[in-house]
Motif scaffolding. Structure first.
Motif, PDB file in Angstrom:
ATOM      1  N   VAL A   1       0.866  -1.169   0.000  1.00 29.43           N
ATOM      2  CA  VAL A   1       0.000   0.000   0.000  1.00 29.43           C
ATOM      3  C   VAL A   1       0.908   1.226   0.000  1.00 29.43           C
ATOM      4  O   VAL A   1       1.788   1.352   0.850  1.00 29.43           O
ATOM      5  CB  VAL A   1      -0.933   0.046   1.233  1.00 29.43           C
ATOM      6  N   LEU A   2       0.710   2.118  -0.971  1.00 29.24           N
ATOM      7  CA  LEU A   2       1.479   3.354  -1.063  1.00 29.24           C
ATOM      8  C   LEU A   2       0.528   4.528  -0.917  1.00 29.24           C
ATOM      9  O   LEU A   2      -0.623   4.468  -1.339  1.00 29.24           O
ATOM     10  CB  LEU A   2       2.186   3.467  -2.416  1.00 29.24           C
ATOM     11  N   THR A   3       1.020   5.599  -0.334  1.00 27.60           N
ATOM     12  CA  THR A   3       0.277   6.853  -0.341  1.00 27.60           C
ATOM     13  C   THR A   3       1.272   7.970  -0.609  1.00 27.60           C
ATOM     14  O   THR A   3       2.433   7.892  -0.211  1.00 27.60           O
ATOM     15  CB  THR A   3      -0.477   7.063   0.990  1.00 27.60           C
ATOM     16  N   CYS A   4       0.826   8.983  -1.330  1.00 26.95           N
ATOM     17  CA  CYS A   4       1.758  10.039  -1.728  1.00 26.95           C
ATOM     18  C   CYS A   4       1.053  11.377  -1.745  1.00 26.95           C
ATOM     19  O   CYS A   4      -0.164  11.479  -1.910  1.00 26.95           O
ATOM     20  CB  CYS A   4       2.353   9.747  -3.103  1.00 26.95           C
ATOM     21  N   ARG A   5       1.839  12.410  -1.542  1.00 27.06           N
ATOM     22  CA  ARG A   5       1.357  13.784  -1.650  1.00 27.06           C
ATOM     23  C   ARG A   5       2.436  14.602  -2.354  1.00 27.06           C
ATOM     24  O   ARG A   5       3.638  14.338  -2.204  1.00 27.06           O
ATOM     25  CB  ARG A   5       1.048  14.369  -0.272  1.00 27.06           C
ATOM     26  N   LEU A   6       2.003  15.566  -3.141  1.00 24.06           N
ATOM     27  CA  LEU A   6       2.925  16.396  -3.905  1.00 24.06           C
ATOM     28  C   LEU A   6       2.958  17.773  -3.283  1.00 24.06           C
ATOM     29  O   LEU A   6       1.920  18.396  -3.058  1.00 24.06           O
ATOM     30  CB  LEU A   6       2.462  16.484  -5.363  1.00 24.06           C
ATOM     31  N   LEU A   7       4.164  18.262  -2.979  1.00 25.14           N
ATOM     32  CA  LEU A   7       4.342  19.565  -2.364  1.00 25.14           C
ATOM     33  C   LEU A   7       5.002  20.500  -3.360  1.00 25.14           C
ATOM     34  O   LEU A   7       5.978  20.136  -4.021  1.00 25.14           O
ATOM     35  CB  LEU A   7       5.214  19.453  -1.108  1.00 25.14           C
ATOM     36  N   ASP A   8       4.467  21.708  -3.477  1.00 20.80           N
ATOM     37  CA  ASP A   8       5.051  22.730  -4.359  1.00 20.80           C
ATOM     38  C   ASP A   8       5.788  23.758  -3.525  1.00 20.80           C
ATOM     39  O   ASP A   8       5.202  24.398  -2.651  1.00 20.80           O
ATOM     40  CB  ASP A   8       3.960  23.430  -5.175  1.00 20.80           C
ATOM     41  N   HIS A   9       7.079  23.922  -3.772  1.00 18.92           N
ATOM     42  CA  HIS A   9       7.904  24.916  -3.077  1.00 18.92           C
ATOM     43  C   HIS A   9       8.565  25.800  -4.129  1.00 18.92           C
ATOM     44  O   HIS A   9       9.666  25.522  -4.591  1.00 18.92           O
ATOM     45  CB  HIS A   9       8.977  24.239  -2.214  1.00 18.92           C
ATOM     46  N   ARG A  10       7.864  26.824  -4.556  1.00 15.45           N
ATOM     47  CA  ARG A  10       8.379  27.756  -5.555  1.00 15.45           C
ATOM     48  C   ARG A  10       8.849  27.013  -6.799  1.00 15.45           C
ATOM     49  O   ARG A  10       8.053  26.549  -7.579  1.00 15.45           O
ATOM     50  CB  ARG A  10       9.494  28.621  -4.951  1.00 15.45           C
ATOM     51  N   ASP A  11      10.164  26.875  -6.968  1.00 14.29           N
ATOM     52  CA  ASP A  11      10.689  26.263  -8.181  1.00 14.29           C
ATOM     53  C   ASP A  11      10.894  24.762  -8.048  1.00 14.29           C
ATOM     54  O   ASP A  11      11.399  24.123  -8.974  1.00 14.29           O
ATOM     55  CB  ASP A  11      12.032  26.914  -8.565  1.00 14.29           C
ATOM     56  N   CYS A  12      10.520  24.170  -6.929  1.00  9.34           N
ATOM     57  CA  CYS A  12      10.789  22.755  -6.692  1.00  9.34           C
ATOM     58  C   CYS A  12       9.497  22.037  -6.318  1.00  9.34           C
ATOM     59  O   CYS A  12       8.716  22.529  -5.511  1.00  9.34           O
ATOM     60  CB  CYS A  12      11.821  22.592  -5.572  1.00  9.34           C
ATOM     61  N   ARG A  13       9.272  20.890  -6.920  1.00  8.42           N
ATOM     62  CA  ARG A  13       8.136  20.054  -6.568  1.00  8.42           C
ATOM     63  C   ARG A  13       8.668  18.788  -5.895  1.00  8.42           C
ATOM     64  O   ARG A  13       9.496  18.080  -6.453  1.00  8.42           O
ATOM     65  CB  ARG A  13       7.310  19.685  -7.802  1.00  8.42           C
ATOM     66  N   THR A  14       8.192  18.532  -4.682  1.00  7.71           N
ATOM     67  CA  THR A  14       8.654  17.400  -3.894  1.00  7.71           C
ATOM     68  C   THR A  14       7.508  16.413  -3.706  1.00  7.71           C
ATOM     69  O   THR A  14       6.378  16.823  -3.438  1.00  7.71           O
ATOM     70  CB  THR A  14       9.154  17.863  -2.520  1.00  7.71           C
ATOM     71  N   VAL A  15       7.820  15.134  -3.851  1.00 10.44           N
ATOM     72  CA  VAL A  15       6.820  14.109  -3.604  1.00 10.44           C
ATOM     73  C   VAL A  15       7.184  13.366  -2.318  1.00 10.44           C
ATOM     74  O   VAL A  15       8.343  13.044  -2.082  1.00 10.44           O
ATOM     75  CB  VAL A  15       6.718  13.121  -4.796  1.00 10.44           C
ATOM     76  N   VAL A  16       6.204  13.189  -1.456  1.00 12.54           N
ATOM     77  CA  VAL A  16       6.371  12.417  -0.231  1.00 12.54           C
ATOM     78  C   VAL A  16       5.643  11.096  -0.439  1.00 12.54           C
ATOM     79  O   VAL A  16       4.435  11.085  -0.698  1.00 12.54           O
ATOM     80  CB  VAL A  16       5.794  13.149   1.002  1.00 12.54           C
TER      81      VAL A  16
END
Length: 264
Positions: free
Chosen positions: A47-62
């Motif tokens: 089971v995977l869960t993910c969220r995408l975070l936007d930080h100005r010029d960088c997109r991070t996936v958790v």
């Protein structure tokens, strides 16, 4: 999607799992106990869960993952790590090529919006790929996440499994929103307190809030007092600055972005 394929104890087991998740540590995306319970309730390999975070010029996936054998894994990565035919993440739990492909598909899929402008976004459990179930978790104007269940043998899930997840989806949205609230340190207010706070943030004074909500002025003052106490704030304006997203307007956040509890 109907519920005719569900087993006799499915609803009870699901409610017990969701009830426990609401009091657990929020985890990186969702409570760990919820992921591990879903592995057992909907038999699958991961089971995977993910969220995408936007930080100005960088997109991070958790990405947070739990295997059927109890192994856990978490990864914070540049979203570009999911791009390309050879994309992989570092964690052995979240980083297999099958999981990366599923994550990439989920993150690329747009969230359907509600047709009437209110209530949870209308989105069903996605069953397009054999051996893969994707549950979109989003409420209007609020944060979003995805829950993915993967079979290791690539065989299709039986009809019972997406039916069970569709039944669970509104409650999973609530658990996800509550986890976001706890990670942000936002206190749990009642639905009426969220309404009072949102109206105060829109510039209304106590008398106007009471009139807008059709309650007594004394009741509005009591709600304001409870809000200040729960938020550790000296004023409603200070509480609103801590708890409300910018530009949320007069609508109650409990109805708009999932940060408040459902119902009254």
């Amino acid at each position: 999607m109907g519920t005719g394929h569900l087993h006799a104890r499915d609803a009870d087991d699901l409610l017990e799992l969701l009830r426990a998740a609401r009091s657990e540590d929020p985890g990186p995306v969702l409570p760990w106990g919820l992921l591990e319970g879903l592995v057992r309730l909907v038999p699958c390999g991961v089971v995977l869960t993910c969220r995408l975070l936007d930080h100005r010029d960088c997109r991070t996936v958790v990405v947070q993952g739990a295997l059927a054998d109890g192994t856990r894994g978490v990864e914070h990565a540049d979203a570009r790590a999911l791009e390309g035919p050879y994309a992989r993440l570092r964690s052995p739990v979240t980083g297999g090529s099958r999981g990366v492909r599923a994550l990439r598909r989920a993150l690329a899929s747009p969230f359907p919006r509600p047709v009437d402008g209110g209530g949870p976004a209308r989105a069903e459990v996605v069953t397009d790929v054999p051996g893969e179930l994707v549950v979109p978790l989003r409420s209007p104007a609020g944060p979003a996440a995805h829950l993915l269940l993967l079979r290791t043998d690539d065989e299709p899930f039986p009809d019972r499994d997406p039916s069970l997840l569709e039944l669970a989806r509104p409650h999973l949205v609530e658990v996800w929103a509550a986890a976001e609230r706890r990670r942000a340190g936002i206190p749990r207010l009642t639905a009426r307190e969220w309404e009072v706070l949102a109206l105060a943030a829109a510039g209304l004074v106590t008398d106007e809030i009471a009139a807008a909500l059709c309650i007594a002025v004394g009741t509005a003052r009591k709600h304001a007092e409870h809000i200040r106490e729960k938020c550790g704030a000296h004023s409603l304006a200070e509480a609103a600055a801590r708890c409300l997203p910018a530009g949320s307007g007069p609508l109650p956040p409990g109805a708009r972005d999932g940060l408040g509890p459902p119902g009254r």
